[in-house]
Design a protein around this motif. Structure first.
Motif, mmCIF file in Angstrom:
data_model
loop_
_atom_site.group_PDB
_atom_site.id
_atom_site.type_symbol
_atom_site.label_atom_id
_atom_site.label_comp_id
_atom_site.label_asym_id
_atom_site.label_seq_id
_atom_site.Cartn_x
_atom_site.Cartn_y
_atom_site.Cartn_z
ATOM 1 N N LYS A 170 0.816 -1.216 0.000
ATOM 2 C CA LYS A 170 0.000 0.000 0.000
ATOM 3 C C LYS A 170 0.850 1.266 0.000
ATOM 4 O O LYS A 170 0.481 2.263 -0.629
ATOM 5 N N CYS A 171 1.987 1.220 0.692
ATOM 6 C CA CYS A 171 2.783 2.441 0.844
ATOM 7 C C CYS A 171 3.601 2.783 -0.391
ATOM 8 O O CYS A 171 3.895 3.957 -0.637
ATOM 9 N N ILE A 172 4.009 1.782 -1.158
ATOM 10 C CA ILE A 172 4.824 2.087 -2.339
ATOM 11 C C ILE A 172 4.241 1.489 -3.616
ATOM 12 O O ILE A 172 4.912 1.439 -4.647
ATOM 13 N N HIS A 173 2.974 1.045 -3.539
ATOM 14 C CA HIS A 173 2.277 0.537 -4.725
ATOM 15 C C HIS A 173 3.077 -0.587 -5.398
ATOM 16 O O HIS A 173 3.272 -0.588 -6.612
ATOM 17 N N PHE A 174 3.533 -1.497 -4.580
ATOM 18 C CA PHE A 174 4.299 -2.647 -5.054
ATOM 19 C C PHE A 174 3.459 -3.902 -4.888
ATOM 20 O O PHE A 174 3.032 -4.238 -3.785
ATOM 21 N N ASN A 175 3.183 -4.594 -5.977
ATOM 22 C CA ASN A 175 2.345 -5.787 -5.948
ATOM 23 C C ASN A 175 3.210 -7.021 -5.673
ATOM 24 O O ASN A 175 4.061 -7.388 -6.481
ATOM 25 N N VAL A 176 2.983 -7.650 -4.518
ATOM 26 C CA VAL A 176 3.683 -8.890 -4.181
ATOM 27 C C VAL A 176 2.824 -10.040 -4.707
ATOM 28 O O VAL A 176 1.860 -10.460 -4.074
ATOM 29 N N SER A 177 3.170 -10.536 -5.872
ATOM 30 C CA SER A 177 2.310 -11.505 -6.556
ATOM 31 C C SER A 177 2.140 -12.795 -5.761
ATOM 32 O O SER A 177 1.083 -13.423 -5.808
ATOM 33 N N SER A 178 3.161 -13.213 -5.016
ATOM 34 C CA SER A 178 3.089 -14.467 -4.261
ATOM 35 C C SER A 178 2.205 -14.358 -3.016
ATOM 36 O O SER A 178 1.844 -15.376 -2.424
ATOM 37 N N LEU A 179 1.833 -13.139 -2.631
ATOM 38 C CA LEU A 179 0.989 -12.966 -1.448
ATOM 39 C C LEU A 179 -0.411 -13.531 -1.682
ATOM 40 O O LEU A 179 -1.016 -14.084 -0.756
ATOM 41 N N LYS A 180 -0.914 -13.403 -2.883
ATOM 42 C CA LYS A 180 -2.256 -13.915 -3.183
ATOM 43 C C LYS A 180 -2.326 -15.418 -2.938
ATOM 44 O O LYS A 180 -3.297 -15.926 -2.357
ATOM 45 N N PHE A 181 -1.279 -16.132 -3.343
ATOM 46 C CA PHE A 181 -1.276 -17.577 -3.136
ATOM 47 C C PHE A 181 -1.180 -17.904 -1.650
ATOM 48 O O PHE A 181 -1.843 -18.829 -1.164
ATOM 49 N N LEU A 182 -0.363 -17.148 -0.915
ATOM 50 C CA LEU A 182 -0.242 -17.368 0.525
ATOM 51 C C LEU A 182 -1.605 -17.214 1.207
ATOM 52 O O LEU A 182 -1.971 -18.020 2.071
ATOM 53 N N LYS A 183 -2.365 -16.215 0.804
ATOM 54 C CA LYS A 183 -3.697 -16.008 1.408
ATOM 55 C C LYS A 183 -4.634 -17.163 1.076
ATOM 56 O O LYS A 183 -5.465 -17.533 1.910
#
Length: 244
Positions: free
Chosen positions: A225-238
């Protein structure tokens, strides 16, 4: 053979390259190296076993200043094989590897990632502490750490009750005005300690607090949210989290 050098580090990722080669991202004490490993997609490759993700390895390479270094041979110091056998652990470590690759490393990041891998390998819940400390170090390095020395809006140091992502720090009861759910005193102390800890404080923090998966995800989302960086692997972790 051209002049070679030895490097030691942790394999962050292995990307398929051409027909049978791979590109290794190796985290060392002070940087991330990109190394070409020829033929590692082949089952018969002698280097296949030394290029497994999250392994602590020592390589002999032909190092190039511009372009890919070339892997000749190496050995595994610690394979951390149990991590890859556990969907949750591996998912968390893939998130960390993606974040580290995006923001680069330093000796502290290297040390925390190494400890995190060792703790996950040994089934220790304290691995989450090292994972959150690692994220906190990157967040501070990027200049987006939350303000934890008082209320970010009025600067009062008493009656602090929650952390606001939108405002970027702690809020007191007056400034929060029931907008965000209050956190417990222990949670507020834990957050402040996370961002005030120096390397000499890590052992004490590790003994005092117990971070968890929700804490880890919260700080990855803070980065996003703070630097508009999409961590693509986070979706799978969730998605893995919903299965537990």
């Amino acid at each position: 053979m051209k002049p070679t050098t030895e490097v030691e580090g942790i394999v962050l990722s292995v990307q398929d390259y051409r027909e049978s080669d791979g590109i290794i991202r190796l985290l060392t004490q002070d940087k991330i190296l990109s190394i070409l490993a020829r033929g590692i997609q082949k089952q018969t490759s002698k280097n296949r076993m030394i290029t497994q993700v999250f392994s602590h390895v020592r390589y002999t390479i032909e190092q190039k200043e511009n372009g890919l270094s070339l892997l000749y041979y190496g050995n595994v110091i610690d394979s951390h094989y149990k991590i890859m056998e556990d969907l949750m652990k591996s998912s968390i470590c893939f998130v960390l590897a993606e974040v580290i690759t995006r923001f680069h490393g330093n000796p502290t990041i290297y040390m925390l990632f190494d400890k995190c891998l060792k703790e996950f390998q040994n089934d220790d819940a304290k691995a989450y502490n090292y994972a959150c400390l690692l994220l906190a170090q990157i967040i501070q390095k990027e200049g987006i750490a939350p303000f934890v020395d008082g209320c970010i809006l009025c600067k009062r140091k008493d009656h602090l009750e929650t952390l606001s992502v939108t405002d970027g720090g702690f809020l007191c009861t007056t400034c929060n005005h029931d907008r965000i759910l209050p956190r417990s005193k222990q949670e507020m102390i834990q957050i402040r300690s996370l961002f005030k800890a120096n390397e000499k404080d890590f052992t004490q923090l590790n003994e005092m607090f117990a971070f968890n998966l929700d804490d880890f995800i919260f700080w990855v989302e803070w980065l996003e949210k703070c630097i508009h960086f999409n961590v693509s692997s986070l979706k799978f972790l969730k998605s893995v989290q919903t299965l537990t």
